[in-house]
Design a protein around this motif. Structure first.
Motif, PDB file in Angstrom:
ATOM      1  N   ILE A   1       0.916  -1.175   0.063  1.00 19.73           N
ATOM      2  CA  ILE A   1      -0.248  -0.031  -0.029  1.00 19.73           C
ATOM      3  C   ILE A   1       0.956   1.184   0.104  1.00 19.73           C
ATOM      4  CG2 ILE A   1      -1.820   1.307   1.218  1.00 19.73           C
ATOM      5  CD1 ILE A   1      -2.459  -1.543   2.756  1.00 19.73           C
ATOM      6  N   LEU A   2       0.507   2.264  -0.747  1.00 16.35           N
ATOM      7  CA  LEU A   2       1.307   3.422  -0.686  1.00 16.35           C
ATOM      8  C   LEU A   2       0.468   4.224   0.139  1.00 16.35           C
ATOM      9  CD1 LEU A   2       3.750   5.119  -1.801  1.00 16.35           C
ATOM     10  CD2 LEU A   2       2.173   6.006  -3.602  1.00 16.35           C
TER      11      LEU A   2
ATOM     12  N   VAL B   1       1.125   0.520 -11.437  1.00 16.83           N
ATOM     13  CA  VAL B   1       1.770  -0.767 -11.161  1.00 16.83           C
ATOM     14  C   VAL B   1       0.861  -1.641 -10.229  1.00 16.83           C
ATOM     15  CG1 VAL B   1       4.087   0.262 -11.828  1.00 16.83           C
ATOM     16  CG2 VAL B   1       3.228   0.381  -9.472  1.00 16.83           C
ATOM     17  N   GLY B   2       0.047  -1.296 -10.089  1.00 18.68           N
ATOM     18  CA  GLY B   2      -0.935  -2.172  -9.226  1.00 18.68           C
ATOM     19  C   GLY B   2      -1.060  -1.936  -7.570  1.00 18.68           C
ATOM     20  N   LEU B   3      -0.523  -1.041  -7.339  1.00 14.73           N
ATOM     21  CA  LEU B   3      -0.496  -0.709  -5.712  1.00 14.73           C
ATOM     22  C   LEU B   3      -1.788   0.173  -5.429  1.00 14.73           C
ATOM     23  CD1 LEU B   3       2.994   0.532  -5.062  1.00 14.73           C
ATOM     24  CD2 LEU B   3       2.242  -1.527  -4.990  1.00 14.73           C
ATOM     25  N   ASP B   4      -2.337  -0.356  -4.224  1.00 15.81           N
ATOM     26  CA  ASP B   4      -3.272   0.381  -3.613  1.00 15.81           C
ATOM     27  C   ASP B   4      -2.899   1.795  -3.131  1.00 15.81           C
ATOM     28  OD1 ASP B   4      -5.311  -1.701  -3.997  1.00 15.81           O
ATOM     29  OD2 ASP B   4      -4.683  -2.678  -2.135  1.00 15.81           O
ATOM     30  N   VAL B   5      -3.662   2.942  -3.318  1.00 13.51           N
ATOM     31  CA  VAL B   5      -3.014   4.066  -2.912  1.00 13.51           C
ATOM     32  C   VAL B   5      -4.079   4.703  -1.928  1.00 13.51           C
ATOM     33  CG1 VAL B   5      -2.464   6.473  -3.710  1.00 13.51           C
ATOM     34  CG2 VAL B   5      -1.824   4.600  -4.965  1.00 13.51           C
ATOM     35  N   VAL B   6      -3.719   4.978  -0.529  1.00 13.30           N
ATOM     36  CA  VAL B   6      -4.719   5.502   0.316  1.00 13.30           C
ATOM     37  C   VAL B   6      -3.959   7.026   0.799  1.00 13.30           C
ATOM     38  CG1 VAL B   6      -5.677   4.983   2.476  1.00 13.30           C
ATOM     39  CG2 VAL B   6      -5.154   3.034   0.860  1.00 13.30           C
ATOM     40  N   VAL B   7      -5.169   7.583   0.942  1.00 16.57           N
ATOM     41  CA  VAL B   7      -4.856   9.185   1.802  1.00 16.57           C
ATOM     42  C   VAL B   7      -4.890   9.212   3.095  1.00 16.57           C
ATOM     43  CG1 VAL B   7      -5.465  10.356  -0.303  1.00 16.57           C
ATOM     44  CG2 VAL B   7      -6.826  10.166   1.365  1.00 16.57           C
ATOM     45  N   VAL B   8      -3.818   9.739   3.822  1.00 15.40           N
ATOM     46  CA  VAL B   8      -4.108  10.049   5.419  1.00 15.40           C
ATOM     47  C   VAL B   8      -4.076  11.489   5.468  1.00 15.40           C
ATOM     48  CG1 VAL B   8      -2.873   7.710   5.724  1.00 15.40           C
ATOM     49  CG2 VAL B   8      -1.595   9.977   5.375  1.00 15.40           C
ATOM     50  N   ASP B   9      -4.241  11.821   6.656  1.00 18.70           N
ATOM     51  CA  ASP B   9      -4.405  13.298   7.159  1.00 18.70           C
ATOM     52  C   ASP B   9      -3.175  13.773   7.755  1.00 18.70           C
ATOM     53  OD1 ASP B   9      -4.922  15.696   7.909  1.00 18.70           O
ATOM     54  OD2 ASP B   9      -7.002  15.412   8.830  1.00 18.70           O
TER      55      ASP B   9
END
Length: 283
Positions: free
Chosen positions: A2-3, A29-37
């Motif tokens: 995960i990025l 490239v198939g990575l999950d991308v998640v945002v954080v505060d």
């Protein structure tokens, strides 16, 4: 893998614009991308709330704005509660992010350095005298103020205690609440090249390019890593950025080591290259 990237403050479901290109490259490239505060983390607010959008489980890498070591540790703990493990744990982040964590291992290839714990003048004078006469560069455990070179970074002669303290006082004033750990005095060395930023994943140098402050400077044809490489391996850190410059006598020297997650990528290195470097050791 995960990025994790900072959320855009105005559009909190989207990546911050500064990291949007890396987020797109990660998805490609198939990575999950998640945002954080990030702002909540930096303000010391509830880390659990800052990572509320993180779902799933597994290994994660953060690419974002700088966090203090304590902030990062709380970040890692909050993620672990959700089943997500940062590839760089809190102790590893501190060792990379703060000069006292990596200095001993790299002392042979970096300017001689001494530091205080805190910002009291008595401690500053003690380490100043210990370093000896001559020019020095001032910083704290995690950052310099080189853009304020004459007023808050460069000390022409450590024997002039009053002048040195004026620089230290101005540095402390500019850093405000971001002041990290204590004052660090580093012996000034004359360099003959621009800084080069190198990126190391599990002890392997995966990328070499210009420093983000001068992205259009071409890296020298051959950066000699023979002395540096085994020392970086010895640190046992999963992802670091190491800035080097060629000293006037032709010797490559380490200017800075930092955690790779919070080290900026120069615009002349494609975001895809960063993702490829991270993935090369994740499979």
């Amino acid at each position: 893998m995960i990025l994790l990237v900072p959320a855009d403050p105005l559009r909190p479901r989207r990546p911050d614009e500064h990291f949007a290109a890396e987020a797109r490259a990660a998805r490609a490239v198939g990575l999950d991308v998640v945002v954080v505060d990030h702002d909540a983390l930096a303000r010391g607010e509830d880390a659990r709330r800052a990572v509320a959008s993180v779902s799933g489980s597994g290994l994660a890498v953060y690419r974002g704005w700088m966090l203090g070591s304590e902030q990062y540790a709380r970040f890692a703990e909050a993620l672990a509660e959700r089943g997500v493990v940062l590839r760089t744990d809190g102790e590893q982040y501190r060792r990379a992010h703060e000069l006292p964590g990596w200095y001993a291992a790299l002392a042979a290839v970096t300017p001689r350095s001494v530091w205080t714990t805190g910002s009291e003048r008595a401690d500053f004078d003690r380490v100043r005298v210990g370093l000896g006469a001559g020019p020095a560069v001032l910083r704290d455990y995690s950052k310099s103020m080189k853009h304020y070179w004459d007023e808050a970074a460069f000390i022409p002669d450590l024997e002039d205690g009053a002048a040195a303290w004026r620089v230290a006082s101005r540095f402390r004033e500019l850093r405000e609440d971001d002041f990290a750990g204590g004052f660090v005095l580093r012996r000034f060395e004359q360099f003959a090249s621009a800084e080069v930023r190198t990126w190391w994943v599990d002890g392997v140098c995966e990328l070499i390019g210009p420093h983000p402050d001068s992205p259009n400077d071409s890296a020298p044809v051959a950066v000699d890593l023979d002395l540096v490489a085994p020392l970086i391996v010895g640190l046992g850190l999963p992802f670091v950025a190491v800035d080097l410059a060629l000293r006037a006598d032709g010797v490559w020297r380490v200017i800075e080591l930092g955690d790779g997650q919070v080290s900026d990528r120069p615009t002349t290195i494609e975001p895809q290259a960063m993702m490829n470097a991270l993935l090369a050791h994740a499979r």
